[in-house]
Design a protein around this motif. Structure first.
Motif, short mmCIF file in Angstrom:
data_model
loop_
_atom_site.label_atom_id
_atom_site.label_comp_id
_atom_site.label_asym_id
_atom_site.label_seq_id
_atom_site.Cartn_x
_atom_site.Cartn_y
_atom_site.Cartn_z
N LEU B 101 -0.59 8.77 -2.63
CA LEU B 101 -1.71 9.30 -2.47
C LEU B 101 -2.09 10.53 -2.63
O LEU B 101 -2.80 11.28 -2.94
CB LEU B 101 -2.25 9.07 -0.98
N VAL B 107 -11.38 7.54 1.13
CA VAL B 107 -11.62 5.96 0.87
C VAL B 107 -11.37 5.58 -0.57
O VAL B 107 -10.37 4.59 -0.62
CB VAL B 107 -12.82 5.72 0.94
N GLU B 108 -11.69 6.43 -1.41
CA GLU B 108 -11.14 5.99 -2.74
C GLU B 108 -9.79 5.90 -3.00
O GLU B 108 -9.11 5.41 -3.80
CB GLU B 108 -12.03 6.95 -3.78
N ARG B 110 -7.42 5.59 -1.12
CA ARG B 110 -6.59 4.66 -0.44
C ARG B 110 -6.80 3.28 -1.39
O ARG B 110 -6.07 2.66 -1.18
CB ARG B 110 -7.10 4.50 0.75
N LEU B 111 -8.04 3.12 -1.53
CA LEU B 111 -8.30 2.04 -2.46
C LEU B 111 -7.50 2.10 -3.55
O LEU B 111 -6.88 0.92 -4.27
CB LEU B 111 -9.85 1.83 -2.66
N HIS B 112 -7.46 2.99 -4.51
CA HIS B 112 -6.57 3.36 -5.67
C HIS B 112 -5.24 2.78 -5.41
O HIS B 112 -4.71 1.86 -6.16
CB HIS B 112 -6.70 4.73 -6.29
N ALA B 114 -4.03 1.04 -3.00
CA ALA B 114 -3.99 -0.35 -2.64
C ALA B 114 -4.21 -1.37 -3.84
O ALA B 114 -3.30 -2.33 -3.93
CB ALA B 114 -5.03 -0.82 -1.72
N MET B 115 -4.91 -0.91 -4.77
CA MET B 115 -5.13 -2.01 -5.99
C MET B 115 -3.95 -1.69 -6.76
O MET B 115 -3.78 -2.84 -7.28
CB MET B 115 -6.40 -1.39 -6.52
N LEU B 116 -3.50 -0.46 -6.74
CA LEU B 116 -2.57 -0.40 -7.85
C LEU B 116 -1.08 -0.87 -7.38
O LEU B 116 -0.66 -1.66 -8.38
CB LEU B 116 -2.04 1.18 -7.93
N ARG B 147 -4.50 5.72 -15.40
CA ARG B 147 -6.11 5.44 -15.19
C ARG B 147 -6.63 5.32 -13.93
O ARG B 147 -7.57 5.72 -13.48
CB ARG B 147 -6.32 4.36 -16.30
N MET B 148 -6.07 4.29 -13.18
CA MET B 148 -6.34 3.62 -11.92
C MET B 148 -6.54 5.07 -10.96
O MET B 148 -7.22 5.19 -9.89
CB MET B 148 -5.60 2.75 -11.14
N LEU B 149 -5.39 6.01 -11.05
CA LEU B 149 -5.25 7.10 -10.23
C LEU B 149 -5.90 8.29 -10.71
O LEU B 149 -5.90 9.24 -9.92
CB LEU B 149 -3.59 7.13 -9.91
N ASN B 150 -6.47 8.10 -11.50
CA ASN B 150 -7.06 9.48 -12.25
C ASN B 150 -6.07 10.51 -12.74
O ASN B 150 -6.39 11.79 -12.32
CB ASN B 150 -8.04 10.04 -11.36
#
Lengths: 167, 167
Positions: B101, B107-108, B110-112, B114-116, B147-150
Motif C-alpha cells: 500500500l 479506500v482506493e 486498499r481496494l487496489h 485487495a483486487m491485485l 496499471r492497477m496500482l498506478n
DNA sequence: GTCTATAATGGGATAGAC
DNA sequence: GTCTATCCCATTATAGAC
C-alpha cells in the motif's frame, strides 16, 4: 449447516433436495439466472464496447448485492467440482467471458478477463475493504474494471469514440 | 491424500505432524517464509515506489512458481480457518499489504491491494490462461499490476528481471 | 519411521413415524 | 413437511507391533 441455520433437521432439508449437488445447482442457477437478461442484451448489442460496459455494470452490481456470498460459490472446492459437472453452467460461464472479452481472444484479453472476474468477486468481501459502503465500492470497482480492460474511463451513452481494447 | 501421494500410510504422516493444523501451518510457513527477505528489504527501502516494485516482483514470481497451488492455500475454507487462528500469519499478511500500500491507506489504495492480490493468485491458475507460459504470464501480470496500482509503466534501473522465488 | 488396526468425529443420506 | 433414529463413509487421529 443449512439445517442448523434454518433451525430444522437435516432430514427436512433432504425432503426438498435429494442431494447436496441439487442444492448447489439450485443456488448457482438462481445467481447466474440474475445475469441472464444482461448477458442476452449484451450478446444482442451491436456496439461491442457498449455491450461490455453494460454487462460489466451488471456483474459488478450483482457481486456487490451478493457481497459476502459470491466468493463461496466461486471458490469452495466442493462447490466448484459440482458446478463443473453441470454442462449448462459451463456454457453460461463461457458465454459470459466471451461477451466480456469481445472479439479479442488473445493472451492479454484473456488474462484481463481472468484477473478481473476474480478481483471483483474477492474484493467485495476482502477484510481490507470491509468498511467501504456499497456505492463507494461500486464506483471504485467500475473505475478499476475499466482500467483493467482498457475501456474508456468515462462512458457517454450512445457515442463511443474511445480507444480500442487492445494495447 | 498426502499419505497416498507419498505412498505411505496415514499413520506415517501423523508421526511427523500431530494434527492437520500442524501440516497447514508448516506449509504456509514455508510459502510465506520465501517472501520474508523480500518483505524486509521492502520495509527497509527508503524509496517507497521502488520498495513496492521489488515486492510486487517477488510476489508475482512466487505466485507463478507455485502456479496451481497458491490458490489452494488462499481459498480452501478449512485451510483459511486454520491460518486465521495463527497470529504470526495475520501479522505477516498485514505487513505485506502495508508494504504494498505504501503510505496511502485510503479506500482506493486498499481496494487496489485487495483486487491485485486476489487477481494474481487466481489468474495464475485460471483455465482461461492455462496455455500461457510462465514468462509471458509474468510480464503480463507485472504490467497489469503496475496499471492497477498506478505505478509507472516502465521501471528504470536495477536487477529486476524474471527471477524465480528461491528453492 | 513405518506398519496394521482401530477409534472418533462429522457430513451426506435414508427410513419410517407423526 | 418435519421429526427421530440410523446408516454409510471419508477424514482425522491414536495404539501398539515391528
Amino acid at each position: 449447516m443449512i439445517a442448523d441455520a434454518m433451525g430444522v433437521t437435516k432430514a427436512a432439508v433432504y425432503r426438498q433436495f435429494k442431494t447436496k449437488e441439487e442444492i448447489v445447482i439450485a443456488i448457482t442457477e438462481r445467481e447466474l439466472g440474475m445475469l441472464e437478461d444482461a448477458l442476452e442484451a449484451a450478446e444482442a448489442e451491436d456496439d461491442r464496447l457498449r455491450a461490455r460496459e453494460v454487462l460489466l455494470n451488471r456483474v459488478i452490481d450483482q457481486a456487490i448485492a451478493r457481497r459476502g456470498t459470491v466468493s463461496v460459490l466461486q471458490f469452495d472446492p466442493v462447490i466448484i467440482r459440482l458446478q463443473a459437472q453441470h454442462k449448462p453452467f459451463q456454457r453460461f460461464i463461457e458465454r459470459l467471458f466471451a461477451a466480456l472479452l469481445g472479439t479479442d481472444t488473445g493472451v492479454e484479453a484473456r488474462l484481463h478477463a481472468a484477473m478481473l472476474s476474480s478481483a471483483i468477486s474477492v474484493a467485495v468481501m476482502h477484510p481490507l475493504i470491509a468498511d467501504v459502503d456499497d456505492d463507494t465500492l461500486r464506483s471504485h470497482l467500475m473505475h478499476m474494471a475499466r482500467r483493467m480492460l482498457n475501456l474508456p474511463t468515462q462512458v457517454s451513452a450512445g457515442t463511443m469514440g474511445g480507444r480500442s481494447a487492445a494495447v
